[in-house]
Design an enzyme around this catalytic site. Structure first.
Site, PDB file in Angstrom:
ATOM      1  N   ASP A 104       0.846  -1.190   0.000  1.00 31.03           N
ATOM      2  CA  ASP A 104       0.000   0.000   0.000  1.00 31.03           C
ATOM      3  C   ASP A 104       0.889   1.251   0.000  1.00 31.03           C
ATOM      4  O   ASP A 104       1.740   1.390  -0.881  1.00 31.03           O
ATOM      5  CB  ASP A 104      -0.948  -0.083   1.203  1.00 31.03           C
ATOM      6  CG  ASP A 104      -1.972   1.030   1.274  1.00 31.03           C
ATOM      7  OD1 ASP A 104      -2.940   0.998   0.495  1.00 31.03           O
ATOM      8  OD2 ASP A 104      -1.810   1.934   2.129  1.00 31.03           O
ATOM      9  N   TRP A 150      -7.945   9.709  -1.744  1.00 34.33           N
ATOM     10  CA  TRP A 150      -6.711  10.358  -2.208  1.00 34.33           C
ATOM     11  C   TRP A 150      -6.938  11.863  -2.357  1.00 34.33           C
ATOM     12  O   TRP A 150      -6.084  12.667  -1.984  1.00 34.33           O
ATOM     13  CB  TRP A 150      -6.299   9.776  -3.559  1.00 34.33           C
ATOM     14  CG  TRP A 150      -5.441   8.557  -3.477  1.00 34.33           C
ATOM     15  CD1 TRP A 150      -5.520   7.558  -2.559  1.00 34.33           C
ATOM     16  CD2 TRP A 150      -4.369   8.213  -4.369  1.00 34.33           C
ATOM     17  NE1 TRP A 150      -4.574   6.599  -2.825  1.00 34.33           N
ATOM     18  CE2 TRP A 150      -3.856   6.971  -3.927  1.00 34.33           C
ATOM     19  CE3 TRP A 150      -3.829   8.814  -5.486  1.00 34.33           C
ATOM     20  CZ2 TRP A 150      -2.805   6.334  -4.577  1.00 34.33           C
ATOM     21  CZ3 TRP A 150      -2.780   8.176  -6.142  1.00 34.33           C
ATOM     22  CH2 TRP A 150      -2.268   6.953  -5.690  1.00 34.33           C
ATOM     23  N   HIS A 269      -7.223  -6.855   0.979  1.00 37.97           N
ATOM     24  CA  HIS A 269      -6.139  -5.883   0.846  1.00 37.97           C
ATOM     25  C   HIS A 269      -5.001  -6.090   1.847  1.00 37.97           C
ATOM     26  O   HIS A 269      -3.829  -6.003   1.487  1.00 37.97           O
ATOM     27  CB  HIS A 269      -6.715  -4.472   0.996  1.00 37.97           C
ATOM     28  CG  HIS A 269      -5.697  -3.382   0.921  1.00 37.97           C
ATOM     29  ND1 HIS A 269      -4.881  -3.194  -0.179  1.00 37.97           N
ATOM     30  CD2 HIS A 269      -5.364  -2.414   1.816  1.00 37.97           C
ATOM     31  CE1 HIS A 269      -4.092  -2.147   0.029  1.00 37.97           C
ATOM     32  NE2 HIS A 269      -4.366  -1.666   1.231  1.00 37.97           N
TER      33      HIS A 269
END
Length: 290
Positions: A104, A150, A269
């Site tokens: 990540d 983001w 993830h």
């Protein structure tokens, strides 16, 4: 947690980094992602320590490591600055060469390290990531919908206020999550997300990404600068790398001059927590055959 590992706080030029080390053999630096700390590796690191000297720091701006001072362009939180600090850490620990694996947000620092100090990086492993410049150049409506944070994190002040209003609600808090992460790892993570300084440091990591890190990537791409070390790319089947990029390795072929390989893992993830044995095995096979 981390049986046989040593926990310390290493004073560096830019600040103090919390780091856990264990094992013996060639050095392997493991870099976590957002919003985790180094304890995310607590299941995978002992497996890797059977073959390697494993170094697990909290990234600058995360966990109990130093939070970079605010600077124009967020340069203190750039991946170049973080790679430089962690290169200093590795030298301080007595390593002149090492493999680096980043997950990540940690994958961006790992990539920057491989590009900036190739004389020290023997292998690069990227877990659930593509270069920041590639992500932004390929951003579409799907990316904006799934990775909206983001752009929210790039805004001044508001992200910190929103997260700190209720960190548990923002990041998720439940007995099921604690069991999935492991209780000690979960408590370390919760301490981090309730610390206002850490929240600011983690958000600054994203702000740097859209400004300074992007420009560093674009300068490398324009100059034809590529990773020379053998590179492994792993991505989670239950995350969005495949949906966003299709052939993930095709993205990386533009950035890697040396050997490139990779595949998906059957997990979500946070692969170091969800599939530690599969992750450790993939890393070990890559490091031993390249």
């Amino acid at each position: 947690m981390f049986e046989g590992f040593e926990l310390s706080h290493a004073p560096l030029s830019a600040g103090t980094v919390r780091v856990r080390t264990g094992g013996s053999g060639p050095a392997l630096l493991l870099l976590h992602g957002h919003p985790r700390t180094h304890t995310t590796w607590h299941r995978a690191a002992p497996l890797l320590a059977q073959h390697y000297t494993v170094v697990c720091p909290d990234l600058p701006g995360f966990g109990q490591s130093f939070v970079p001072a605010d600077q124009p362009g967020h340069v203190g939180s750039s991946k170049r600055a973080k790679a430089a600090a962690l290169t200093e850490l590795m030298h301080q620990l007595g390593h002149s060469h090492w493999a680096v694996a980043g997950h990540d947000r940690g994958s961006y620092t790992a990539l920057r390290m491989a590009l900036d100090v190739p004389q020290h990086v023997t292998h690069l492993a990227v877990l659930d990531g593509v270069p920041i410049a590639e992500a932004l150049a390929r951003a579409d409506a799907r990316f904006a919908q799934e990775w909206w944070h983001w752009f929210f994190f790039a805004q001044p002040d508001k992200p910190e206020r929103a997260i700190l209003a209720d960190p548990d609600a923002w990041y998720g808090h439940s007995p099921e999550k604690a069991a999935q992460m492991g209780q000690d790892n979960y408590q370390d993570y919760r301490a981090a997300i309730h610390d206002p300084a850490v929240i600011h440091g983690m958000v600054e990591d994203y702000r740097a990404g859209l400004v300074t890190d992007r420009s560093h990537d674009e300068a490398d791409r324009a100059a034809g600068r590529q990773v020379q070390a053998p590179t492994l790319v792993l991505w989670a089947e239950q995350d969005d790398m495949g949906r966003l990029y299709g052939d993930v390795l095709a993205v990386w072929r533009l950035w890697v001059a040396g050997h490139l390989s990779g595949h998906s893992l059957p997990c979500g993830h946070h692969m170091a927590e969800e599939a530690p044995a599969e992750l450790a095995a993939a890393l070990h096979q890559f490091l031993e055959t390249n």
